[in-house]
Design an enzyme around this catalytic site. Structure first.
Site, PDB file in Angstrom:
ATOM      1  N   PRO A  32      37.581   1.861  45.877  1.00  0.00           N
ATOM      2  CA  PRO A  32      37.019   1.588  47.199  1.00  0.00           C
ATOM      3  C   PRO A  32      35.980   0.481  47.162  1.00  0.00           C
ATOM      4  O   PRO A  32      35.123   0.443  46.292  1.00  0.00           O
ATOM      5  CB  PRO A  32      36.379   2.920  47.598  1.00  0.00           C
ATOM      6  N   ASP A  33      36.095  -0.395  48.106  1.00  0.00           N
ATOM      7  CA  ASP A  33      35.092  -1.433  48.293  1.00  0.00           C
ATOM      8  C   ASP A  33      33.895  -0.750  48.952  1.00  0.00           C
ATOM      9  O   ASP A  33      34.024  -0.071  49.951  1.00  0.00           O
ATOM     10  CB  ASP A  33      35.689  -2.490  49.219  1.00  0.00           C
ATOM     11  N   PHE A  34      32.744  -0.929  48.349  1.00  0.00           N
ATOM     12  CA  PHE A  34      31.600  -0.156  48.798  1.00  0.00           C
ATOM     13  C   PHE A  34      30.977  -0.668  50.097  1.00  0.00           C
ATOM     14  O   PHE A  34      30.007  -0.147  50.573  1.00  0.00           O
ATOM     15  CB  PHE A  34      30.528  -0.138  47.701  1.00  0.00           C
ATOM     16  N   ARG A  35      31.521  -1.744  50.650  1.00  0.00           N
ATOM     17  CA  ARG A  35      30.846  -2.349  51.779  1.00  0.00           C
ATOM     18  C   ARG A  35      31.706  -2.618  53.013  1.00  0.00           C
ATOM     19  O   ARG A  35      31.195  -2.589  54.122  1.00  0.00           O
ATOM     20  CB  ARG A  35      30.294  -3.716  51.365  1.00  0.00           C
ATOM     21  N   ASN A  67      30.579  -4.607  38.865  1.00  0.00           N
ATOM     22  CA  ASN A  67      31.382  -3.402  38.995  1.00  0.00           C
ATOM     23  C   ASN A  67      31.029  -2.375  37.918  1.00  0.00           C
ATOM     24  O   ASN A  67      30.694  -2.730  36.794  1.00  0.00           O
ATOM     25  CB  ASN A  67      32.867  -3.755  38.915  1.00  0.00           C
ATOM     26  N   ILE A  68      31.151  -1.106  38.294  1.00  0.00           N
ATOM     27  CA  ILE A  68      30.850  -0.027  37.348  1.00  0.00           C
ATOM     28  C   ILE A  68      32.132   0.628  36.861  1.00  0.00           C
ATOM     29  O   ILE A  68      32.106   1.665  36.221  1.00  0.00           O
ATOM     30  CB  ILE A  68      29.923   1.034  37.990  1.00  0.00           C
ATOM     31  N   ASP A  69      33.278   0.008  37.181  1.00  0.00           N
ATOM     32  CA  ASP A  69      34.559   0.656  36.874  1.00  0.00           C
ATOM     33  C   ASP A  69      35.046   0.405  35.447  1.00  0.00           C
ATOM     34  O   ASP A  69      36.059   0.967  35.032  1.00  0.00           O
ATOM     35  CB  ASP A  69      35.636   0.213  37.888  1.00  0.00           C
ATOM     36  N   HIS A 118      25.225  -3.756  36.820  1.00  0.00           N
ATOM     37  CA  HIS A 118      24.823  -2.528  37.511  1.00  0.00           C
ATOM     38  C   HIS A 118      25.132  -1.283  36.675  1.00  0.00           C
ATOM     39  O   HIS A 118      25.300  -0.196  37.204  1.00  0.00           O
ATOM     40  CB  HIS A 118      25.486  -2.460  38.888  1.00  0.00           C
ATOM     41  N   CYS A 156      12.580  11.779  31.119  1.00  0.00           N
ATOM     42  CA  CYS A 156      11.939  11.212  29.931  1.00  0.00           C
ATOM     43  C   CYS A 156      12.732  10.052  29.340  1.00  0.00           C
ATOM     44  O   CYS A 156      12.268   9.385  28.421  1.00  0.00           O
ATOM     45  CB  CYS A 156      11.735  12.298  28.873  1.00  0.00           C
ATOM     46  N   CYS A 185      18.329  17.755  30.666  1.00  0.00           N
ATOM     47  CA  CYS A 185      17.740  17.262  29.424  1.00  0.00           C
ATOM     48  C   CYS A 185      17.195  18.429  28.597  1.00  0.00           C
ATOM     49  O   CYS A 185      16.531  19.313  29.142  1.00  0.00           O
ATOM     50  CB  CYS A 185      16.612  16.292  29.772  1.00  0.00           C
ATOM     51  N   CYS A 239      12.973  17.732  28.526  1.00  0.00           N
ATOM     52  CA  CYS A 239      12.107  17.928  29.694  1.00  0.00           C
ATOM     53  C   CYS A 239      12.764  18.713  30.828  1.00  0.00           C
ATOM     54  O   CYS A 239      12.114  19.047  31.811  1.00  0.00           O
ATOM     55  CB  CYS A 239      11.594  16.578  30.206  1.00  0.00           C
ATOM     56  N   THR A 256      33.008 -11.597  45.295  1.00  0.00           N
ATOM     57  CA  THR A 256      31.694 -11.009  45.573  1.00  0.00           C
ATOM     58  C   THR A 256      31.109 -11.632  46.829  1.00  0.00           C
ATOM     59  O   THR A 256      31.298 -12.818  47.087  1.00  0.00           O
ATOM     60  CB  THR A 256      30.721 -11.196  44.396  1.00  0.00           C
ATOM     61  N   ASN A 277      36.740 -16.516  46.853  1.00  0.00           N
ATOM     62  CA  ASN A 277      36.380 -15.388  47.705  1.00  0.00           C
ATOM     63  C   ASN A 277      37.011 -15.639  49.076  1.00  0.00           C
ATOM     64  O   ASN A 277      37.316 -16.782  49.412  1.00  0.00           O
ATOM     65  CB  ASN A 277      34.848 -15.309  47.827  1.00  0.00           C
ATOM     66  N   LEU A 278      37.217 -14.573  49.846  1.00  0.00           N
ATOM     67  CA  LEU A 278      37.846 -14.793  51.151  1.00  0.00           C
ATOM     68  C   LEU A 278      36.934 -15.550  52.097  1.00  0.00           C
ATOM     69  O   LEU A 278      37.377 -16.185  53.038  1.00  0.00           O
ATOM     70  CB  LEU A 278      38.284 -13.452  51.758  1.00  0.00           C
ATOM     71  N   SER A 319      41.758 -12.522  44.515  1.00  0.00           N
ATOM     72  CA  SER A 319      41.527 -12.809  43.100  1.00  0.00           C
ATOM     73  C   SER A 319      42.808 -12.749  42.274  1.00  0.00           C
ATOM     74  O   SER A 319      42.978 -13.534  41.335  1.00  0.00           O
ATOM     75  CB  SER A 319      40.480 -11.849  42.532  1.00  0.00           C
TER      76      SER A 319
HETATM   77 ZN    ZN Z   1      14.224  14.400  29.581  1.00  0.00          ZN
END
Ligand code: ZN
Length: 339
Positions: free
Chosen positions: A24-27, A98-100, A117, A128, A152, A155, A206, A230-231, A252
């Protein structure tokens, strides 16, 4: 590049290169994750990436993470183009928002990727900072129903993947590597001499709306050629267009095909695609599944949160309002105009 075969390329990429993988495009309005989250009971859609909200209710992020977790999606043609550039020894670096981790899945080496990211590859305690292996988080995602979360052992605070949430700093490697790479760009220009090895920076998929990533293109030395695929024309390419800029309004994957053709690398590209078992089954249904799961969450949180606190959070989110980027390269958009 044809006239300059030894030149290395730095890529800067966003969500647009992954939309064809079904991520999914986040925007983008209509297809964007936030748009769909907006009708859910989250106090505000971005809360799913907010540390304070995560602390009070980790379930929405866990649910989302389960869907987005690496392994659920397959790389696009463009991701494999990055691998091809690496094989041809013309890839200097990939800066991705991207985080994928699809760049890694396509076979791009760790030292050539900067995940600005963050990613699921590491986990840490939000209290901690103790570092945990990704398995501790991933193992929880398999549980039905998900109710106890990774805590954790020092902590007692929650442990989360090293994905950059709102209000969190980008990984050190981002600014450190960019400092070195921009120095490298300057050196390359001044030493190119008779046998030009002028480097190239290609920005793809982007909307250049999320800082500090969005400021990278304007920091590219002026003598270095910049390309935007880009578009829409965005960011510094729009605000401070340079005479040497090349702007391509294209998806792309089409851009990847065209580059491969012009460079005469079709055979090698086909080999990579075949070795990977062809392209993934690009399904938009996965987004609907995510939304469906989120709809079924009970989010009492929204009732307890005061309007005041929400306002504060929204202010903080301003200017850093998405973990993912690249709305204008959504595959759902009809604005593609080939050049
Ligand atoms: Zn911790």
């Amino acid at each position: 590049m044809k006239s300059n075969p030894n030149a290395k390329v730095i890529f800067m990429v966003g969500a647009g290169i992954s939309t064809s993988c079904g991520i999914p495009d986040f925007r983008s309005p209509g297809t964007g994750l936030y748009h769909n989250l907006a009708r859910l009971k989250l106090p505000y859609p971005e809360a799913v990436f907010d540390v304070d909200f995560f602390q009070s209710d980790p379930l929405p992020f866990y649910t989302l993470a389960k869907e987005l977790y690496p392994g659920n999606f397959r790389p696009s043609k463009f991701h494999y183009l990055l691998k091809l550039f690496q094989d041809k020894d013309v890839l200097k670096r990939v800066y991705t928002q991207n985080i994928d981790t699809l760049e890694r899945q396509a076979g791009v080496k760790d030292d050539l990727i900067i995940e600005a990211h963050g990613s699921f590859a590491h986990c840490h305690c939000i209290g901690c900072g103790k570092v945990y292996p990704p398995q501790v988080f991933k193992s929880k995602l398999a549980e039905h129903p998900m109710k106890d979360f990774v805590k954790c052992d020092v902590c007692g605070e929650l442990v989360k993947p090293a994905i950059v949430f709102f209000g969190e700093d980008l990984p050190d490697s981002f600014s450190e590597t960019w400092l070195n790479d921009s120095e490298w760009l300057r050196e390359k220009i001044t030493t190119s001499g008779k046998h030009p090895q002028q480097p190239l920076v290609i920005v793809v998929g982007t909307s250049l709306a999320v800082y500090p990533f969005a400021s990278l293109p304007e920091e590219i030395p002026r003598k270095v050629k910049r390309v935007l695929c880009n578009l829409e024309t965005v960011g510094d390419f729009k605000a401070n267009k340079r005479p040497t800029d090349l702007i391509v309004h294209q998806y792309s994957d089409e851009f990847a095909e065209q580059l491969v053709e012009e460079l005469g690398w079709q055979e090698d590209f086909e080999k990579i695609l075949t070795a990977q078992g062809g392209m993934g089954d690009n399904s938009k249904e996965q987004l609907l599944e995510i939304v469906h799961d989120l709809e079924n969450l009970s989010l009492d949180q929204s009732e307890h949160e005061s309007a005041d606190k929400k306002d504060k959070k929204l202010q903080r989110l301003n200017g850093h309002d998405s973990d993912e980027d690249g709305a204008s390269n959504s595959s759902s958009s009809q604005k593609a105009a080939k050049e």
